[in-house]
Enzyme design. Structure first.
Site, PDB file in Angstrom:
ATOM      1  N   ASP A  21      -4.467  16.690  50.323  1.00 31.53           N
ATOM      2  CA  ASP A  21      -4.205  18.129  50.356  1.00 31.53           C
ATOM      3  C   ASP A  21      -4.555  18.696  51.730  1.00 31.53           C
ATOM      4  O   ASP A  21      -5.385  18.144  52.458  1.00 31.53           O
ATOM      5  CB  ASP A  21      -4.972  18.862  49.258  1.00 31.53           C
ATOM      6  CG  ASP A  21      -6.374  18.296  49.024  1.00 31.53           C
ATOM      7  OD1 ASP A  21      -6.910  17.613  49.910  1.00 31.53           O
ATOM      8  OD2 ASP A  21      -6.930  18.543  47.941  1.00 31.53           O
TER       9      ASP A  21
ATOM     10  N   GLU B 254      -5.524  24.763  46.250  1.00 36.18           N
ATOM     11  CA  GLU B 254      -6.583  25.637  45.752  1.00 36.18           C
ATOM     12  C   GLU B 254      -6.059  26.741  44.823  1.00 36.18           C
ATOM     13  O   GLU B 254      -6.159  27.938  45.102  1.00 36.18           O
ATOM     14  CB  GLU B 254      -7.343  26.263  46.930  1.00 36.18           C
ATOM     15  CG  GLU B 254      -8.106  25.267  47.787  1.00 36.18           C
ATOM     16  CD  GLU B 254      -9.342  24.706  47.100  1.00 36.18           C
ATOM     17  OE1 GLU B 254      -9.635  25.128  45.969  1.00 36.18           O
ATOM     18  OE2 GLU B 254     -10.022  23.855  47.696  1.00 36.18           O
TER      19      GLU B 254
END
Length: 388
Positions: free
Chosen positions: A78, A138
């Protein structure tokens, strides 16, 4: 510890890359600079194909091994930062106000770049590696967007692996929990619309603050009185906003938070009870209460067999005594879970020397973890795609 020598040789460069990412953090779906650097590095490393723009700012690279095998292994990292003002004090602190890599995604991206460089140089495997640099982990649904835009149709994978740094473990300790490993999560927003008044005449109001505080207390009964003790549930209120002046009873209040769970029947019950409690409070106080509940993360399910394979590959890097299959589930969430719903795989945690928790403005990632993570990524490829 047996970090791959070729990766250890360019560990200093990995540190430079990671610190540059750290100094220039970008929020989910805004990772344009990060993604551009990732694509540039992949091309410089000789990665066979580099595709940009999937899922907004996602990047996918393909590396073909020496053999003619058709199997494909995916590796995912990520890229996004958090809306946090950094207070770590490091020399390479964030230069973007209100943005910080407080979860170590700058390190994850760098680890996968390190693995990409090694795998492109050696190609000591039979098949194809799919490198997935994902945006917006997130809570913004980056994995889901990449999947919706055809990630696994365009770049099919037979199995897939991810990892996360862990400041709560000893340096070099690697753990994989087979089966349900990380919680699913729903986010909620509750709006109470009452009646405002002068603070000296509160009897003329329907005070949303009084109602909201009572509702927050009632919400905790979902955990304490409605959930079976053998099935974990976390319900946390994280925002309560109302009012603007000392002498005004406000007309509205908002409450927000998150629910974490491991069982579908538990989240269904929790969401149902929350709606019932809000309806009851609205009726009792004569106000309007709106509830917005939405699933954000699925439960992360590690494939048992691939978890064992991942631990074995990691043991070849950190040592057999440092890699294990864990039994403790984490109530944190991770949207790699969405990829694992489509492709079997596993997700590991790698301990490092940092001592500040994740999502803390003082968080510091230990750069010594970079060649370790890169080596684990590389070893799982060589293990799962052995040359004939």
């Amino acid at each position: 510890m047996s970090v791959i020598p070729k990766i250890e040789a360019f560990a200093a460069e990995l540190t430079e890359i990671r610190r540059d990412f750290h100094a220039h953090p970008e929020l989910g779906f805004e990772e344009t600079r990060t993604a551009a650097i990732v694509a540039e590095k992949l091309r410089a490393y000789g990665v066979d194909e580099v595709h940009e723009g999937l899922g907004g700012t996602g990047v996918v690279g393909l590396i073909k091994g020496q053999g003619g095998g058709n199997r494909r292994v995916g590796l995912r990292a990520d890229m996004d930062a958090l809306p946090i003002e950094e207070a770590s004090g490091v020399a390479y602190s964030s230069t973007n106000p209100g943005r910080m890599h407080a979860c170590g995604h700058d390190g994850h991206t760098t680890m996968l770049l390190g693995a990409a460089r090694y795998l492109a140089e050696t190609r000591d495997f039979d098949g194809t590696v799919v490198l997935i640099f994902q945006p917006a982990e997130e809570g913004l649904g980056g994995a889901r967007r990449m999947i919706e835009e055809g990630l696994f149709e365009k770049f099919p994978c037979d199995e897939i692996y991810g990892m996360h740094n862990d400041p709560n473990s000893e340096p070099g300790v690697v753990s994989v929990t087979p089966g349900p490993a990380m919680a699913g999560a729903s986010f909620f927003d509750i709006t109470i619309t009452g009646t405002g008044s002068h603070a000296a005449m509160p009897h003329q109001s329907k005070d949303p603050i009084v109602i909201g505080t009572a509702l927050i207390q009632q919400l905790q009964s979902v955990v304490s009185r409605n959930t079976p003790p053998t099935k974990p549930l976390v319900l946390s209120v994280t925002k309560f906003n109302s009012g603007s002046a000392y002498n005004v009873v406000p007309g509205a209040a908002t409450i927000a938070g998150t629910i974490r769970y491991f069982h579908d029947d538990v989240i269904e019950m929790a969401e149902s009870r929350m709606r019932e409690l809000c309806e009851g409070m609205a009726l009792a106080y004569g106000v309007k209460i709106d509830v917005d509940l939405r699933n954000v993360f699925d439960v992360l399910m590690n494939d048992p067999d691939l978890s064992t394979a991942y631990v074995a590959a990691a043991a070849g890097v950190v040592g057999a005594d440092m890699a294990s299959e864990g039994t403790e589930q984490a109530t944190g969430s991770e949207d790699f879970a969405d990829m694992l719903k489509v492709v079997p795989g596993a997700y590991c945690r790698v301990g490092h020397a940092g001592s500040i928790p994740l999502h803390n403005p003082a968080f510091v990632l230990d750069d010594a973890i970079l060649p370790v993570g890169a080596s684990i990524y590389a070893r799982i490829v060589e293990t799962r795609l052995p040359k004939a």
